[in-house]
Motif scaffolding. Sequence first.
Motif, PDB file in Angstrom:
ATOM      1  N   ARG A 171     -37.001   0.853 -38.210  1.00  0.00           N
ATOM      2  CA  ARG A 171     -36.402  -0.076 -39.180  1.00  0.00           C
ATOM      3  C   ARG A 171     -36.011  -1.382 -38.489  1.00  0.00           C
ATOM      4  O   ARG A 171     -35.596  -1.355 -37.346  1.00  0.00           O
ATOM      5  N   ALA A 221     -40.913   0.638 -43.755  1.00  0.00           N
ATOM      6  CA  ALA A 221     -39.694   0.360 -42.988  1.00  0.00           C
ATOM      7  C   ALA A 221     -39.261  -1.090 -43.174  1.00  0.00           C
ATOM      8  O   ALA A 221     -38.076  -1.404 -43.159  1.00  0.00           O
ATOM      9  N   LYS A 248     -32.323   8.394 -34.937  1.00  0.00           N
ATOM     10  CA  LYS A 248     -32.132   7.234 -35.804  1.00  0.00           C
ATOM     11  C   LYS A 248     -33.524   6.729 -36.164  1.00  0.00           C
ATOM     12  O   LYS A 248     -34.453   6.919 -35.420  1.00  0.00           O
ATOM     13  N   ARG A 249     -33.636   6.019 -37.307  1.00  0.00           N
ATOM     14  CA  ARG A 249     -34.968   5.535 -37.721  1.00  0.00           C
ATOM     15  C   ARG A 249     -35.262   4.249 -36.961  1.00  0.00           C
ATOM     16  O   ARG A 249     -35.010   3.145 -37.439  1.00  0.00           O
ATOM     17  N   LYS A 302     -46.169   3.612 -43.109  1.00  0.00           N
ATOM     18  CA  LYS A 302     -44.758   3.862 -42.765  1.00  0.00           C
ATOM     19  C   LYS A 302     -44.099   2.595 -42.217  1.00  0.00           C
ATOM     20  O   LYS A 302     -42.951   2.303 -42.487  1.00  0.00           O
ATOM     21  N   LYS A 335     -41.663  12.629 -34.914  1.00  0.00           N
ATOM     22  CA  LYS A 335     -40.478  12.519 -35.782  1.00  0.00           C
ATOM     23  C   LYS A 335     -40.021  13.898 -36.205  1.00  0.00           C
ATOM     24  O   LYS A 335     -40.828  14.790 -36.276  1.00  0.00           O
ATOM     25  N   PRO A 336     -38.777  14.223 -36.550  1.00  0.00           N
ATOM     26  CA  PRO A 336     -37.654  13.320 -36.835  1.00  0.00           C
ATOM     27  C   PRO A 336     -36.926  12.844 -35.572  1.00  0.00           C
ATOM     28  O   PRO A 336     -36.797  13.566 -34.605  1.00  0.00           O
TER      29      PRO A 336
END
Lengths: 242, 247
Positions: free
Chosen positions: B192, B212, B188-189, B208, B184-185
């Motif tokens: 989720r 999410a 987009k996440r 984590k 990461k980063p």
Amino acid sequence: MMPIWTKSGKKHAVTLLKVQDCHVLRYISKEESGGKTSKLLVGGKNASPFFKSESAMKIFKEAGVPRKQKVATFNVTDDAIIKPGTPLYAAHFRPGQFVDVTAKTIGKGFQGVMKRWGFKGQPASHGQTKTHRRPGAISTNKAAKVYRGKKMPGKMGNIYRTSFGLKVWRINTKHDIIYVNGSVPGHTNCLVKVRDSKLPTYKDCNKNPPFPTFFADGDEKLPEDLYDKEIFQFTDPSVTYA
Amino acid sequence: CRISSDGKPAKFQPPPKPVIIDRQKQREERRFLSPEFIPPRGRTDPLKFYIERKDMIQRRKVFNIPEFYVGSVLAVTTADPYANEKANRFVGICIQRGGKGLGATFVLRNVIEGQGVEICYELYSPRVQAIEVLKLEKRLDDNLMYLRDALPEYSTFDVNMKPVSHLDHEEIPVNKLQVRMKPKPWSKRWERPKYNIKGIKFELPEKKMKEAQKWSQPWLEFDMLREYDTSKIEEKIWKEVNEELKK
């Protein structure tokens, strides 16, 4: 709105306009109207006759035509007068012509000054007290009044606006559809007035248009689709650059 | 007469029944309608979609647009006035199919000499000369945009790769590959629940993943106003398109 490609491979966006039951309603002579040219009243989409008064229905009864939802006036020269009651078709326009389209814009209701007039507003932070989307100053000290026409919040949209000089790319005679370049004011399925362009650049553009209009019961038999010469038709093979 | 190991004559075994594979029926069972034919939900006149479909079918008669899905590897040749042979060939995996009607597009991704390249092609543009399907397969997701944040080995495809043959009546293979991501980063996440991705092997800590899930909207699948049942529309359009293409 649809994409359309030219023979050189460029893409243009095109709006489809359908000519739905258009009839000529009345002829108003130059003296009667008091203007410079005579006028022709043209009616659009058919609607129910039950929700209008007798006086409003008089024009439709004289022309012998069902009640129309929209009635528009066109300034016409004396040699282009058409008898009231004749239907008008999409073939009245030809590909390669230039056209002005008028319609009522989408109504946005009461809007503030930033959306309505594009003002910049104020910053979101750094000490601004309750002032982020306000107009700021409205006049100077010396004027001692606010001028007429000052841009302020109010009802936005739902007014007549015209897009000028739109090219006609293609005409479908079977379903009476005109393909017009670019976007047109109004929401989808709204009623629209299409007129020959009055811009000086396109004054001599119409070469041999159907004059005064295209008559369906005449001798001319048109193919189902009329294309502009620049358009890539889907019956041709793919575009190659020599 | 066969003599079994006991010495006594063996019981009569009838020959196995012949297994009849009806190829015709199997071929008809699998119907594929390209997703750009299905009209979006809105207040547009169906006449507009009908006219657009006529144009699309007309183009398909002249130029063959093969069946492909997100996750298949394609090779597209386009006409380019500035290229050497005036034609440009690009091989890549299809990560997204967007747009409806004539403006339908698909995005191909490949990593060439260490640089990731994504090109968005229009299906009905007259500049495309040929579309070949090198490998026809499906993936676990409809949108493979996460390949941008995955290790580059998952997006590299050989430019001169040979087309993998695929028989007509077989089902399309689903590649259940779980992709490993770069640290990461990400753009987009992807962890989720709104992206609903099944094709990533998340190596994030449990904490984590649980955090999410805070953004999950479990009521969305029961929202009746968002339902858009396309089965009947699809059938009608499929019949119409097939009839026109056969002519």
